[in-house]
Write a protein that holds these residues in place. Structure first.
Motif, PDB file in Angstrom:
ATOM      1  N   LEU A 197     -10.374  -2.954  -0.845  1.00 57.01           N
ATOM      2  CA  LEU A 197      -9.287  -3.070   0.136  1.00 57.01           C
ATOM      3  C   LEU A 197      -7.923  -2.899  -0.542  1.00 57.01           C
ATOM      4  CD1 LEU A 197     -10.575  -6.050   2.329  1.00 57.01           C
ATOM      5  CD2 LEU A 197     -10.391  -3.662   3.025  1.00 57.01           C
ATOM      6  N   ARG A 198      -7.786  -3.500  -1.735  1.00 54.11           N
ATOM      7  CA  ARG A 198      -6.527  -3.383  -2.470  1.00 54.11           C
ATOM      8  C   ARG A 198      -6.286  -1.927  -2.890  1.00 54.11           C
ATOM      9  NH1 ARG A 198      -7.705  -6.071  -6.777  1.00 54.11           N
ATOM     10  NH2 ARG A 198      -7.722  -8.095  -5.711  1.00 54.11           N
ATOM     11  N   GLN A 199      -7.365  -1.272  -3.316  1.00 49.63           N
ATOM     12  CA  GLN A 199      -7.258   0.109  -3.778  1.00 49.63           C
ATOM     13  C   GLN A 199      -6.921   1.071  -2.636  1.00 49.63           C
ATOM     14  OE1 GLN A 199     -10.712   1.237  -5.982  1.00 49.63           O
ATOM     15  NE2 GLN A 199      -9.875   3.181  -6.675  1.00 49.63           N
ATOM     16  N   SER A 200      -7.409   0.764  -1.444  1.00 49.50           N
ATOM     17  CA  SER A 200      -7.218   1.677  -0.312  1.00 49.50           C
ATOM     18  C   SER A 200      -6.021   1.313   0.565  1.00 49.50           C
ATOM     19  CB  SER A 200      -8.480   1.699   0.553  1.00 49.50           C
ATOM     20  OG  SER A 200      -8.801   0.395   1.003  1.00 49.50           O
ATOM     21  N   SER A 201      -5.359   0.170   0.300  1.00 46.67           N
ATOM     22  CA  SER A 201      -4.274  -0.296   1.179  1.00 46.67           C
ATOM     23  C   SER A 201      -3.102   0.693   1.222  1.00 46.67           C
ATOM     24  CB  SER A 201      -3.777  -1.675   0.734  1.00 46.67           C
ATOM     25  OG  SER A 201      -3.317  -1.630  -0.609  1.00 46.67           O
ATOM     26  N   GLY A 202      -2.724   1.235   0.062  1.00 46.93           N
ATOM     27  CA  GLY A 202      -1.628   2.209   0.028  1.00 46.93           C
ATOM     28  C   GLY A 202      -1.968   3.464   0.802  1.00 46.93           C
ATOM     29  N   ALA A 203      -3.217   3.939   0.636  1.00 45.60           N
ATOM     30  CA  ALA A 203      -3.667   5.148   1.344  1.00 45.60           C
ATOM     31  C   ALA A 203      -3.657   4.921   2.856  1.00 45.60           C
ATOM     32  CB  ALA A 203      -5.071   5.531   0.878  1.00 45.60           C
ATOM     33  N   ILE A 204      -4.037   3.714   3.287  1.00 47.93           N
ATOM     34  CA  ILE A 204      -4.045   3.391   4.719  1.00 47.93           C
ATOM     35  C   ILE A 204      -2.615   3.385   5.269  1.00 47.93           C
ATOM     36  CG2 ILE A 204      -4.470   1.523   6.374  1.00 47.93           C
ATOM     37  CD1 ILE A 204      -6.991   0.837   4.713  1.00 47.93           C
ATOM     38  N   GLY A 205      -1.688   2.797   4.502  1.00 42.74           N
ATOM     39  CA  GLY A 205      -0.284   2.764   4.933  1.00 42.74           C
ATOM     40  C   GLY A 205       0.309   4.154   5.057  1.00 42.74           C
ATOM     41  N   ARG A 206       0.095   4.986   4.029  1.00 42.18           N
ATOM     42  CA  ARG A 206       0.647   6.349   4.059  1.00 42.18           C
ATOM     43  C   ARG A 206      -0.039   7.195   5.131  1.00 42.18           C
ATOM     44  NH1 ARG A 206       0.913   4.938  -1.389  1.00 42.18           N
ATOM     45  NH2 ARG A 206      -1.256   5.504  -1.743  1.00 42.18           N
ATOM     46  N   GLY A 207      -1.355   7.006   5.288  1.00 37.78           N
ATOM     47  CA  GLY A 207      -2.097   7.752   6.314  1.00 37.78           C
ATOM     48  C   GLY A 207      -1.602   7.432   7.715  1.00 37.78           C
ATOM     49  N   SER A 208      -1.230   6.171   7.953  1.00 39.36           N
ATOM     50  CA  SER A 208      -0.706   5.760   9.269  1.00 39.36           C
ATOM     51  C   SER A 208       0.573   6.516   9.605  1.00 39.36           C
ATOM     52  CB  SER A 208      -0.435   4.254   9.292  1.00 39.36           C
ATOM     53  OG  SER A 208      -1.613   3.518   9.070  1.00 39.36           O
ATOM     54  N   VAL A 209       1.486   6.597   8.620  1.00 40.64           N
ATOM     55  CA  VAL A 209       2.774   7.276   8.841  1.00 40.64           C
ATOM     56  C   VAL A 209       2.575   8.774   9.019  1.00 40.64           C
ATOM     57  CG1 VAL A 209       5.032   7.784   7.832  1.00 40.64           C
ATOM     58  CG2 VAL A 209       4.030   5.508   7.560  1.00 40.64           C
ATOM     59  N   ILE A 210       1.771   9.383   8.133  1.00 37.90           N
ATOM     60  CA  ILE A 210       1.524  10.826   8.207  1.00 37.90           C
ATOM     61  C   ILE A 210       0.875  11.192   9.543  1.00 37.90           C
ATOM     62  CG2 ILE A 210       0.123  12.722   7.243  1.00 37.90           C
ATOM     63  CD1 ILE A 210       0.541  11.327   4.471  1.00 37.90           C
ATOM     64  N   GLY A 211      -0.129  10.415   9.946  1.00 37.81           N
ATOM     65  CA  GLY A 211      -0.834  10.688  11.199  1.00 37.81           C
ATOM     66  C   GLY A 211       0.072  10.562  12.404  1.00 37.81           C
ATOM     67  N   PHE A 212       0.909   9.516  12.408  1.00 34.84           N
ATOM     68  CA  PHE A 212       1.815   9.304  13.547  1.00 34.84           C
ATOM     69  C   PHE A 212       2.792  10.464  13.690  1.00 34.84           C
ATOM     70  CE2 PHE A 212       5.752   7.723  15.441  1.00 34.84           C
ATOM     71  CZ  PHE A 212       5.260   7.195  16.632  1.00 34.84           C
ATOM     72  N   VAL A 213       3.389  10.892  12.578  1.00 35.52           N
ATOM     73  CA  VAL A 213       4.406  11.958  12.616  1.00 35.52           C
ATOM     74  C   VAL A 213       3.774  13.299  12.995  1.00 35.52           C
ATOM     75  CG1 VAL A 213       6.056  13.277  11.230  1.00 35.52           C
ATOM     76  CG2 VAL A 213       5.917  10.794  10.979  1.00 35.52           C
ATOM     77  N   LEU A 214       2.669  13.675  12.336  1.00 33.00           N
ATOM     78  CA  LEU A 214       2.061  14.980  12.592  1.00 33.00           C
ATOM     79  C   LEU A 214       1.376  15.037  13.959  1.00 33.00           C
ATOM     80  CD1 LEU A 214       0.542  15.961   9.117  1.00 33.00           C
ATOM     81  CD2 LEU A 214       2.657  16.720  10.172  1.00 33.00           C
ATOM     82  N   GLY A 215       0.923  13.893  14.459  1.00 39.60           N
ATOM     83  CA  GLY A 215       0.289  13.866  15.774  1.00 39.60           C
ATOM     84  C   GLY A 215       1.249  14.209  16.893  1.00 39.60           C
ATOM     85  N   VAL A 216       2.532  13.870  16.713  1.00 39.77           N
ATOM     86  CA  VAL A 216       3.551  14.144  17.734  1.00 39.77           C
ATOM     87  C   VAL A 216       3.872  15.634  17.804  1.00 39.77           C
ATOM     88  CG1 VAL A 216       5.962  13.729  18.382  1.00 39.77           C
ATOM     89  CG2 VAL A 216       4.577  11.855  17.511  1.00 39.77           C
ATOM     90  N   LEU A 217       3.788  16.338  16.665  1.00 39.53           N
ATOM     91  CA  LEU A 217       4.175  17.748  16.607  1.00 39.53           C
ATOM     92  C   LEU A 217       3.152  18.628  17.321  1.00 39.53           C
ATOM     93  CD1 LEU A 217       5.269  18.009  12.863  1.00 39.53           C
ATOM     94  CD2 LEU A 217       6.732  17.654  14.857  1.00 39.53           C
ATOM     95  N   PRO A 218       3.614  19.636  18.081  1.00 41.39           N
ATOM     96  CA  PRO A 218       2.676  20.581  18.700  1.00 41.39           C
ATOM     97  C   PRO A 218       1.848  21.303  17.639  1.00 41.39           C
ATOM     98  CG  PRO A 218       4.870  20.825  19.644  1.00 41.39           C
ATOM     99  CD  PRO A 218       5.002  19.911  18.464  1.00 41.39           C
ATOM    100  N   GLY A 219       0.552  21.302  17.819  1.00 34.79           N
ATOM    101  CA  GLY A 219      -0.339  21.943  16.861  1.00 34.79           C
ATOM    102  C   GLY A 219      -0.723  21.060  15.694  1.00 34.79           C
ATOM    103  N   GLY A 220      -0.122  19.865  15.605  1.00 35.90           N
ATOM    104  CA  GLY A 220      -0.445  18.962  14.490  1.00 35.90           C
ATOM    105  C   GLY A 220      -1.837  18.396  14.665  1.00 35.90           C
ATOM    106  N   GLY A 221      -1.926  17.272  15.325  1.00 39.51           N
ATOM    107  CA  GLY A 221      -3.230  16.713  15.686  1.00 39.51           C
ATOM    108  C   GLY A 221      -3.962  16.056  14.542  1.00 39.51           C
ATOM    109  N   ALA A 222      -5.171  15.567  14.868  1.00 35.40           N
ATOM    110  CA  ALA A 222      -5.958  14.758  13.942  1.00 35.40           C
ATOM    111  C   ALA A 222      -6.445  15.547  12.739  1.00 35.40           C
ATOM    112  CB  ALA A 222      -7.141  14.145  14.698  1.00 35.40           C
ATOM    113  N   THR A 223      -6.844  16.805  12.934  1.00 33.91           N
ATOM    114  CA  THR A 223      -7.410  17.603  11.832  1.00 33.91           C
ATOM    115  C   THR A 223      -6.373  17.871  10.753  1.00 33.91           C
ATOM    116  OG1 THR A 223      -8.902  18.659  13.407  1.00 33.91           O
ATOM    117  CG2 THR A 223      -8.656  19.720  11.267  1.00 33.91           C
TER     118      THR A 223
END
Length: 503
Positions: free
Chosen positions: A246-272
């Motif tokens: 959990l400690r090792q993956s916590s940073g990746a989870i935090g950064r993934g949340s921000v990246i996913g939120f921003v790219l999900g809003v953009l047209p053509g971004g999405g989950a993939t």
């Protein structure tokens, strides 16, 4: 407090027994579809569109939304256990998820993925709750020029970032725009591409296109690969990850949340796209990047967090601007239209029960998915053993019956078959149907907005640049289109200068 009142009322809507049931049905179907390789949430929502016709609008959209973000959870299971990504957004998870499973850490990988998915989804829902009303309030000032610029921006972005290659995505988007012109011209009344048949006088309905391309087309394409054998699933031991994991993956989870939120809003971004970018970021910033692909826990946490965050944030442009960010959102757009509710800035004020009911249902849905994701693994692996030859005929029958029930027209069945064959051929030759459907949805919006804008500006296209929002969007659009040409020119110049130095 005025802001909190509709949010609290939204929880009152979603906590009604009927809506809770539809939320549960949606996330369970979503997980199931995510497990089955090839079908995907877009195809499932397309097939279920006619079913929503007789359901209350809030319940219908809650269920369809649950299918979308639930599929992100389900795709992880087969990626880790079987090396089969059930969803396109789970392809990256295969690299390290399956490597961890071979090391006897399948439970750890699934546990971290479930926790990351829950955190990413929840962060994105909070962002949606705070940001969507603000965007909708600003969008109330939008006129035809703003919608023309935004829809053009959406079409071109989707056409250039599609999964099937840039040229093929542009061709698919062009075909979608062409199909959007079929029918009677709303300004002049002239018939366009109707071939003297009354069935096409009002244009092509969205449902046959969606059900044909995503439903029937996917089924035909998957049947071609029915001989593929499913490997034996890896054994699951410890489900809950250790404190070190959990400690090792916590940073990746935090950064993934921000990246996913921003790219999900953009047209053509999405989950993939979000999952790919999140994985690349983690690999680039790692002290030992060689661990990736061999069982790095961050390689599972980052993409799974990002794809769930993106699945949620992609609702922002749909619910506030009426512009779908990806193919699945285009289907949600169609579902809202079937219910007689046009998506856009008025949605928050005119249908607050639907808006806040759907947004708050995602909190409940994510909790349900976290609870169910591990205990139901064994069941989902067994479902994979069902032969496609059994599932395919049942799905085709449901698709054809479903499209007939929308308008009670046999012509719609022929349209589904035509677009089903087209969808199959597109898949076979590497064309993604997503840009076509998105361009079809945005095409009618764009044409009407452009022509209304030209009437306002007296036929002068320069008028678009005189308004702050439309002018800014078009300048950004021109910059995006010019960027590849500038890079090519700079690359060519550096090559020439290097050649001159050698001489």
């Amino acid at each position: 407090m005025d802001f909190l009142n509709p949010v609290i009322d939204g929880f009152g809507v979603v906590l009604q027994p009927t809506n809770l049931l539809y939320c549960l049905i949606g996330v369970v179907i979503g997980m199931l579809i995510g497990v089955l390789p090839g079908l995907g949430p877009a195809a499932t929502i397309a097939i279920l569109l006619p079913v929503t016709y007789g359901v209350e609008p809030v319940s219908a959209i809650i269920m369809l939304a649950g299918i979308f973000y639930g599929a992100q959870y389900g795709g992880t299971i087969t990626s880790v256990l079987l090396r089969l990504p059930g969803e396109a957004s789970s392809v990256v998870t295969v690299f390290d998820g399956y490597a961890l499973a071979k090391q006897g850490k399948a439970g750890t990988a699934l546990g971290v993925a479930a926790i990351g998915s829950f955190i990413g989804g929840t962060v994105s829902i909070i962002g949606l709750t705070l940001l969507a009303p603000v965007v909708a309030e600003v969008a109330l000032d939008f006129g035809p020029p703003e919608y023309a610029a935004l829809s053009l921006f959406g079409v071109l972005l989707v056409a250039t970032v599609g999964n099937g290659g840039r040229t093929k995505s542009v061709i698919a988007a062009g075909l979608g725009l062409l199909l959007a012109t079929v029918g009677r011209d709303t300004f002049t009344g002239a018939s366009r591409f109707t071939f003297d048949t009354l069935n096409l006088a009002d244009g092509i309905d969205f449902v046959p296109i969606a059900m044909g391309l995503f439903g029937l087309g996917e089924i035909l394409h998957n049947l071609e690969e029915r001989h593929r054998t499913v490997p034996a699933p890896a054994k699951i031991t410890n489900v809950w990850p250790s404190r070190a994991d959990l400690r090792q993956s916590s940073g990746a989870i935090g950064r993934g949340s921000v990246i996913g939120f921003v790219l999900g809003v953009l047209p053509g971004g999405g989950a993939t796209l979000s999952s790919l970018v999140a994985y690349a970021v983690e690999k680039r910033r790692a002290k030992h990047p060689e661990r990736f692909g061999k069982g790095a826990i961050e390689g599972v946490a980052a993409p799974e967090t990002a794809n769930n965050a993106a699945a949620t944030s992609s609702f922002i442009p749909l619910l506030t601007l009426g512009i779908p960010a990806n193919a699945t959102m285009a289907l949600m757009f169609g579902a809202l239209l079937i219910q007689g509710i046009p998506p856009g800035p008025q949605l928050v004020s005119e249908h607050p029960d639907l808006f806040w009911g759907v947004v708050n249902s995602m909190y409940i849905g994510n909790i349900l998915l976290l609870i169910m994701s591990i205990p139901m693994v064994g069941l989902f692996v067994k479902i994979l053993r069902v032969r496609p030859a059994i599932l395919a005929p049942i799905t085709v029958l449901i698709t054809l019956l479903g499209v007939y029930t929308v308008n009670n027209q046999v012509f719609d069945i022929f349209l589904v078959i035509v677009f089903g064959v087209l969808g199959y051929l597109m898949k076979k030759f590497g064309f993604e149907p997503g840009p076509l459907v998105l361009a079809f949805v945005l095409g009618s919006v764009m044409e009407t907005a452009v022509r209304q804008s030209l009437l306002i500006f007296g036929g002068n296209p320069a008028g678009f640049f005189t308004r702050p929002i439309s002018g800014t969007v078009l300048v950004v659009l021109i910059a995006v289109l010019a960027l590849p040409a500038i890079r090519w020119a700079m690359r060519r110049r550096s090559v020439e200068s290097r050649d001159e130095e050698l001489v």
